[in-house]
Scaffold this motif. Structure first.
Motif, PDB file in Angstrom:
ATOM      1  N   LEU A   1      -9.256 -54.013  80.856  1.00 22.20           N
ATOM      2  CA  LEU A   1      -9.663 -53.344  79.802  1.00 22.20           C
ATOM      3  C   LEU A   1      -9.080 -51.793  79.677  1.00 22.20           C
ATOM      4  CD1 LEU A   1     -11.638 -53.109  77.494  1.00 22.20           C
ATOM      5  CD2 LEU A   1     -13.675 -52.513  79.078  1.00 22.20           C
TER       6      LEU A   1
ATOM      7  N   GLU B   1     -15.737 -59.780  73.126  1.00 21.57           N
ATOM      8  CA  GLU B   1     -17.085 -60.677  73.253  1.00 21.57           C
ATOM      9  C   GLU B   1     -17.505 -61.348  72.333  1.00 21.57           C
ATOM     10  OE1 GLU B   1     -19.583 -57.496  74.578  1.00 21.57           O
ATOM     11  OE2 GLU B   1     -18.643 -57.148  76.254  1.00 21.57           O
TER      12      GLU B   1
ATOM     13  N   SER C   1     -13.558 -62.108  77.994  1.00 22.37           N
ATOM     14  CA  SER C   1     -13.841 -61.066  78.896  1.00 22.37           C
ATOM     15  C   SER C   1     -12.651 -60.598  79.720  1.00 22.37           C
ATOM     16  CB  SER C   1     -15.126 -61.131  79.555  1.00 22.37           C
ATOM     17  OG  SER C   1     -15.076 -61.912  80.493  1.00 22.37           O
TER      18      SER C   1
ATOM     19  N   LYS D   1     -12.973 -47.975  74.171  1.00 24.08           N
ATOM     20  CA  LYS D   1     -13.336 -49.019  75.109  1.00 24.08           C
ATOM     21  C   LYS D   1     -14.415 -50.075  74.860  1.00 24.08           C
ATOM     22  CE  LYS D   1     -12.319 -48.195  79.422  1.00 24.08           C
ATOM     23  NZ  LYS D   1     -12.408 -47.763  80.962  1.00 24.08           N
TER      24      LYS D   1
ATOM     25  N   ALA E   1     -14.015 -54.225  73.962  1.00 27.76           N
ATOM     26  CA  ALA E   1     -14.808 -55.177  74.639  1.00 27.76           C
ATOM     27  C   ALA E   1     -15.879 -55.914  73.662  1.00 27.76           C
ATOM     28  CB  ALA E   1     -15.325 -54.248  75.677  1.00 27.76           C
TER      29      ALA E   1
END
Length: 236
Positions: free
Chosen positions: A87, A76, A81, A68, A72
Motif C-alpha cells: 500500500l 476494498e 487488499s 492512502k 485502500a
C-alpha cells in the motif's frame, strides 16, 4: 468640508472590515475541485492491481482523508487488499503520478476567485491549511493562479501533525495571530475538528467532499456557496 483620507482610522476600518480576521482555508473540496484528478490517478493506481475504475461519487467523498485511504478504500470495494508495504508503494506511485498531472481537470469552485479578491481587499489575511503535501499544494495553487491571495500555505507534511491537530491550523494562522479573529473554513471532518481543537469558529462548505452529515460535524456555520463567506463572518 472634511476630506476623508486613507490614513483616517475610521475610514480604513470601514473600507477594510475584515482586517482583524485570519481565514484558514482548506484546499481540496473547499477552494478547488480536485476530485476529478485525484480519482483519475486513483484509478490508474488500482489498475496496477488489475482492478477496474472505482465509483467516482463514492471516491469523491473520501478525498479529504488522504491518498492512502483513497487507494485502500477503492480496492476494498472490489474485495481486494494488499500488505502495508505494498500500500505504501502504491501511495508513492500515486503521489508521483499525481505530481505530473495535478491540474489537468481541477478548477476553483464557483465564486472562489472573486470572493478571495473581495476578502483580501477587505483586509482579511488568507492562508491555506491543507492535509495535501506542501510540494503538491503549492504548484496546484500556482498553476490555477491562486497563490497571490495567500499569506501562508502549510501542507500536511509541514506541520508538527496534520489536521485535525490544532497545531496545523495555528501554524497556518501564522506568528502574528494573537488578537486576531481566526476562522477555519473547510469541507470535512479534519477541518472542522481542527477548528474545534483550536477553539476557533468554523465554516463548513457543504458542496465539498464530506461523507458525514453536516449536523454531526457541528460547524459554527454551514454554507452551500463560497460567495456567502463575507456575509457570515461578522456573525462568528
Amino acid at each position: 468640508m472634511t476630506v476623508m483620507s486613507s490614513k483616517n482610522p475610521s475610514f480604513n476600518h470601514h473600507r477594510r472590515p475584515f482586517r482583524d480576521y485570519i481565514l484558514c482555508l482548506d484546499l481540496d473540496g473547499t477552494l478547488v475541485d480536485t476530485a476529478p484528478d485525484l480519482v483519475r490517478v486513483t484509478n490508474e493506481t488500482i489498475a496496477l492491481e488489475g482492478l477496474p475504475e472505482t465509483n467516482f461519487k463514492t471516491a469523491r467523498r473520501e478525498v479529504g482523508y488522504g491518498s492512502k485511504r483513497l487507494i485502500a478504500s477503492s480496492m476494498e470495494r472490489f474485495g481486494h487488499s494488499v500488505s502495508d508495504e505494498r500500500l505504501t508503494e502504491l501511495q508513492q506511485w500515486f503521489l508521483n503520478r499525481y505530481a505530473e498531472s495535478l491540474s489537468d481537470h481541477s478548477r476553483p469552485f464557483p465564486g472562489v476567485v472573486q470572493t478571495l479578491k473581495d476578502l483580501k481587499r477587505s483586509g482579511a489575511t488568507l492562508t491555506v491549511c491543507t492535509n495535501k503535501p506542501g510540494y503538491l499544494a503549492r504548484p496546484l495553487l500556482e498553476t490555477l493562479h491562486l497563490t497571490s491571495y495567500f499569506a501562508n500555505i502549510v501542507g500536511g507534511d509541514e506541520a508538527p501533525k496534520a489536521k485535525p491537530d490544532r497545531r496545523h491550523l495555528l501554524q497556518a494562522a501564522g506568528p502574528n495571530r494573537l488578537g486576531k479573529k481566526i476562522v477555519m473554513i473547510g469541507d470535512s471532518f479534519p477541518d472542522i475538528r481542527a477548528g474545534h481543537n483550536a477553539k476557533v469558529p468554523t465554516i463548513l462548505m457543504r458542496y465539498g467532499y464530506n461523507p458525514i452529515n453536516a449536523h454531526r460535524l457541528r460547524p459554527t456555520i454551514a454554507l452551500d456557496n463560497f460567495r456567502d463567506i463575507p456575509k457570515v463572518l461578522t456573525r462568528l
